[in-house]
Motif scaffolding. Structure first.
Motif, PDB file in Angstrom:
ATOM      1  N   PRO A  23      38.199 100.669  32.927  1.00  0.00           N
ATOM      2  CA  PRO A  23      37.477  99.393  33.029  1.00  0.00           C
ATOM      3  C   PRO A  23      36.321  99.458  34.035  1.00  0.00           C
ATOM      4  O   PRO A  23      35.252  98.869  33.811  1.00  0.00           O
ATOM      5  CB  PRO A  23      38.544  98.404  33.517  1.00  0.00           C
ATOM      6  N   GLY A  24      36.514 100.186  35.132  1.00  0.00           N
ATOM      7  CA  GLY A  24      35.440 100.345  36.113  1.00  0.00           C
ATOM      8  C   GLY A  24      34.236 101.032  35.485  1.00  0.00           C
ATOM      9  O   GLY A  24      33.093 100.608  35.646  1.00  0.00           O
ATOM     10  N   LEU A  25      34.517 102.091  34.745  1.00  0.00           N
ATOM     11  CA  LEU A  25      33.452 102.831  34.061  1.00  0.00           C
ATOM     12  C   LEU A  25      32.756 101.946  33.036  1.00  0.00           C
ATOM     13  O   LEU A  25      31.530 101.976  32.895  1.00  0.00           O
ATOM     14  CB  LEU A  25      34.057 104.057  33.373  1.00  0.00           C
ATOM     15  N   ALA A  26      33.549 101.115  32.346  1.00  0.00           N
ATOM     16  CA  ALA A  26      32.979 100.215  31.330  1.00  0.00           C
ATOM     17  C   ALA A  26      31.959  99.279  31.978  1.00  0.00           C
ATOM     18  O   ALA A  26      30.858  99.089  31.453  1.00  0.00           O
ATOM     19  CB  ALA A  26      34.097  99.421  30.653  1.00  0.00           C
ATOM     20  N   LEU A  27      32.291  98.715  33.141  1.00  0.00           N
ATOM     21  CA  LEU A  27      31.347  97.823  33.830  1.00  0.00           C
ATOM     22  C   LEU A  27      30.176  98.604  34.410  1.00  0.00           C
ATOM     23  O   LEU A  27      29.029  98.147  34.375  1.00  0.00           O
ATOM     24  CB  LEU A  27      32.053  97.058  34.954  1.00  0.00           C
ATOM     25  N   TYR A  29      28.801 101.297  33.265  1.00  0.00           N
ATOM     26  CA  TYR A  29      27.882 101.542  32.153  1.00  0.00           C
ATOM     27  C   TYR A  29      27.330 100.229  31.592  1.00  0.00           C
ATOM     28  O   TYR A  29      26.141 100.134  31.267  1.00  0.00           O
ATOM     29  CB  TYR A  29      28.604 102.283  31.024  1.00  0.00           C
ATOM     30  N   GLY A  30      28.197  99.233  31.425  1.00  0.00           N
ATOM     31  CA  GLY A  30      27.801  97.989  30.770  1.00  0.00           C
ATOM     32  C   GLY A  30      26.623  97.315  31.452  1.00  0.00           C
ATOM     33  O   GLY A  30      25.706  96.824  30.801  1.00  0.00           O
ATOM     34  N   GLY A  31      26.628  97.303  32.770  1.00  0.00           N
ATOM     35  CA  GLY A  31      25.536  96.683  33.498  1.00  0.00           C
ATOM     36  C   GLY A  31      24.210  97.381  33.276  1.00  0.00           C
ATOM     37  O   GLY A  31      23.151  96.791  33.434  1.00  0.00           O
ATOM     38  N   PRO A 197      18.313  98.106  32.849  1.00  0.00           N
ATOM     39  CA  PRO A 197      19.669  97.580  33.038  1.00  0.00           C
ATOM     40  C   PRO A 197      19.632  96.050  33.013  1.00  0.00           C
ATOM     41  O   PRO A 197      18.701  95.448  33.549  1.00  0.00           O
ATOM     42  CB  PRO A 197      20.053  98.055  34.437  1.00  0.00           C
ATOM     43  N   HIS A 198      20.647  95.404  32.394  1.00  0.00           N
ATOM     44  CA  HIS A 198      20.602  93.948  32.318  1.00  0.00           C
ATOM     45  C   HIS A 198      21.398  93.274  33.418  1.00  0.00           C
ATOM     46  O   HIS A 198      21.218  92.092  33.670  1.00  0.00           O
ATOM     47  CB  HIS A 198      21.071  93.463  30.943  1.00  0.00           C
ATOM     48  N   THR A 203      27.283  96.739  37.383  1.00  0.00           N
ATOM     49  CA  THR A 203      27.286  98.193  37.568  1.00  0.00           C
ATOM     50  C   THR A 203      27.828  98.553  38.950  1.00  0.00           C
ATOM     51  O   THR A 203      28.623  99.476  39.109  1.00  0.00           O
ATOM     52  CB  THR A 203      25.848  98.734  37.402  1.00  0.00           C
ATOM     53  N   ILE A 204      27.416  97.777  39.939  1.00  0.00           N
ATOM     54  CA  ILE A 204      27.834  98.048  41.312  1.00  0.00           C
ATOM     55  C   ILE A 204      29.327  97.755  41.479  1.00  0.00           C
ATOM     56  O   ILE A 204      30.057  98.516  42.116  1.00  0.00           O
ATOM     57  CB  ILE A 204      26.959  97.234  42.283  1.00  0.00           C
TER      58      ILE A 204
END
Lengths: 405, 112
Positions: A23-27, A29-31, A197-198, A203-204
């Protein structure tokens, strides 16, 4: 060796920490993607928790850790469906239950293909992604885990070491990312339109979750609650802190501003680079690895513009380059006073270099072939219309952000 | 009746709103917008890659007023939002055919 309560507790916690990294990686990358592809990015990571778990239980765990066939090339099918894996430690003889050993390893098998998602962001078809990680987990990840940690030939014949996954996780995922990027091609507009990045705060936050979870990844790889776990815990933290700081120093020296994305990218690069070395180096060694990771991974960002490949979220600069750095520096910096399993010096460095080449070539070639075959069978790239509209609506019929309410 | 639309620098919103209240304005709408005018954009850097962003953030405010109040509202926005540097924004004034308060059905000046 008896099953030990302290060791079992720590590895239970570590397993949960490693799962939390996905989940950390998902956020993380997601950001970094555009708002229209946010859910698609999160989903590429999360779906690994589903699909890889199923395959791990079904067959991959067995191929990685059951027996040793064809001179150390692969495990056998003795543990298919985790048959016979029980409450005790009769199979693996660690001081933790066999089920826990395979559970801890499962969390690594989940996050490794998820790492690849950053390179193919914003353009790969979801169905093709699921097919890719399913096949990849069985024929790329499982053998690699066997070679390094399951008694296979990299451990016994090449005599290279990998404490927590420089080869198995980072070089493996980084090489696969490079192969997929070549098969997929760049995103529409890459190189001339602004693709930003949106949501960097996410991301942070994701990077913070990764840093936290990495303690389970590296210190848990001691497979016990002991001094080696504490050593790995500290080297992990030191390398992350040093690399994050080194990255923003490098940015500033290169004429830019110290950026938040740079700081967290540096932290992740440091975590990647210390991964193979965490239980083999001194604290001074961790500082050197941190500096190298922060500066060299920052410089490696240029590879994609120089060689013109669209590695969307810099998986190659951070994971492939960081993983190679850590695996090689470990050859130089390994301190026998920390861990007698690696001595450092020319022989160790040579073994490490050979293992890096094997891991890179195997993962790159197989990943390229899997991607090409899938592309012929089903097409791996989203249609141009879907890519322009955004993958969230096109592939998932959902939106991350609504205009009102 | 007039609809006054102003594009102003985002940091001026609070000041403009307070000044407008003092002139007797009973309501306004505001929203974040992006646009370009004479003001140049800015550079953003993500992992070493620099992007020139030519759309700059502005706040768009809309005020619906009776004709008698319009000149005061326009001059208030003009003086409050002005810094003298490029990017202060623009004011547009539009005639309004009718206004309806949805809750009561009042029309025209009563609905403003």
């Amino acid at each position: 060796m008896e099953v030990n309560g302290a060791d079992t507790s720590w590895i239970l916690i570590s397993s949960a920490l490693v799962l939390f990294m996905t989940p950390g990686l998902a956020l993380f990358y997601g950001g970094m993607v555009r708002a229209k592809n946010m859910l698609a990015m999160l989903m590429m990571n999360y779906v690994a928790m589903g699909v890889v778990t199923i395959l791990w239980v079904a067959v991959a765990a067995s191929l990685a850790f059951s027996g040793n066939e064809v001179s150390g090339l692969v495990g056998n099918l003795g543990l298919v469906g985790l048959r016979g894996v029980g409450l005790g430690n009769e199979i693996f003889k660690y001081s933790i239950p066999d089920s826990l050993f395979l559970g801890f390893q499962m969390m690594f098998a989940i996050i490794t293909p998820a790492l690849i998602a950053g390179a193919v962001a914003e353009r790969m078809k979801f169905s093709a992604w699921v097919a890719f990680i399913a096949i990849w987990s069985v024929i790329v990840y499982a053998p690699m885990a066997h070679w390094v940690w399951g008694g296979g030939f990299i451990a016994t014949q090449v005599k290279a070491v990998d404490f927590a996954g420089g080869l198995v996780v980072h070089i493996n995922a980084g090489a696969a990312a490079l192969a997929l990027v070549f098969v997929l091609g760049p995103r529409i507009g890459w190189g001339h339109s602004v693709i930003r990045p949106h949501n960097l705060p996410l991301t942070i936050l994701g990077a913070g979750m990764l840093w936290f979870g990495w303690f389970g990844f590296n210190a848990g790889s001691a497979l016990g609650a002991n001094g080696l776990a504490a050593q790995a815990f500290m080297t992990t933290h030191i390398a992350a802190a040093v690399a994050a700081t080194a990255w923003i120093v490098a940015e500033s020296l290169a004429g830019g501003k110290p950026t938040t994305l740079g700081f967290v990218s540096g932290a992740v690069a440091g975590l990647v680079a210390i991964t193979p070395a965490a239980g083999f180096v001194s604290f001074m060694g961790a500082i050197i690895i941190g500096i190298a990771a922060g500066v060299i991974c920052f410089m490696a960002l240029r590879l994609k513009t120089t060689f013109k490949f669209d590695d969307s979220l810099d998986v190659i600069a951070v994971h492939l380059v960081g993983g190679i750095l850590g695996a090689l520096l470990l050859g130089v910096l390994a301190d026998p006073a920390v861990n007698a399993a690696a001595t450092g010096g020319m022989a160790q460095l040579t073994s490490q270099a050979i293992s890096v080449v094997i891991a890179f070539v195997y993962s790159f070639v197989l990943s390229y072939v899997i991607a090409k075959v899938l592309d012929m069978l089903m097409g791996i790239r989203a249609s141009e219309t879907d890519e322009r509209e955004g993958l969230d609506i096109a592939l998932h019929e959902e939106q991350a952000y609504q205009m009102a309410e | 009746m007039k609809l006054i639309i102003a594009y102003i620098a985002p940091f001026k919103l609070d000041e403009v709103r307070d000044a407008l209240k003092e002139t007797g304005v009973t309501g306004l709408s505001a929203g974040n917008v992006q646009g370009f005018g004479r003001q140049a954009g800015h550079t953003e850097t993500y992992r070493g890659a620099e992007y020139d962003v030519d759309m700059v953030p502005k706040v768009r405010i809309e005020v619906l007023v009776d004709d008698s109040l319009a000149p005061a509202v326009i001059s208030t926005i003009e003086t409050t939002a002005r810094t003298g540097s490029i990017g202060d924004g623009k004011i547009a004034v539009l005639p309004v055919e009718d206004v309806i308060r949805i809750r009561t059905g009042e029309r025209g000046r009563d609905a403003v």
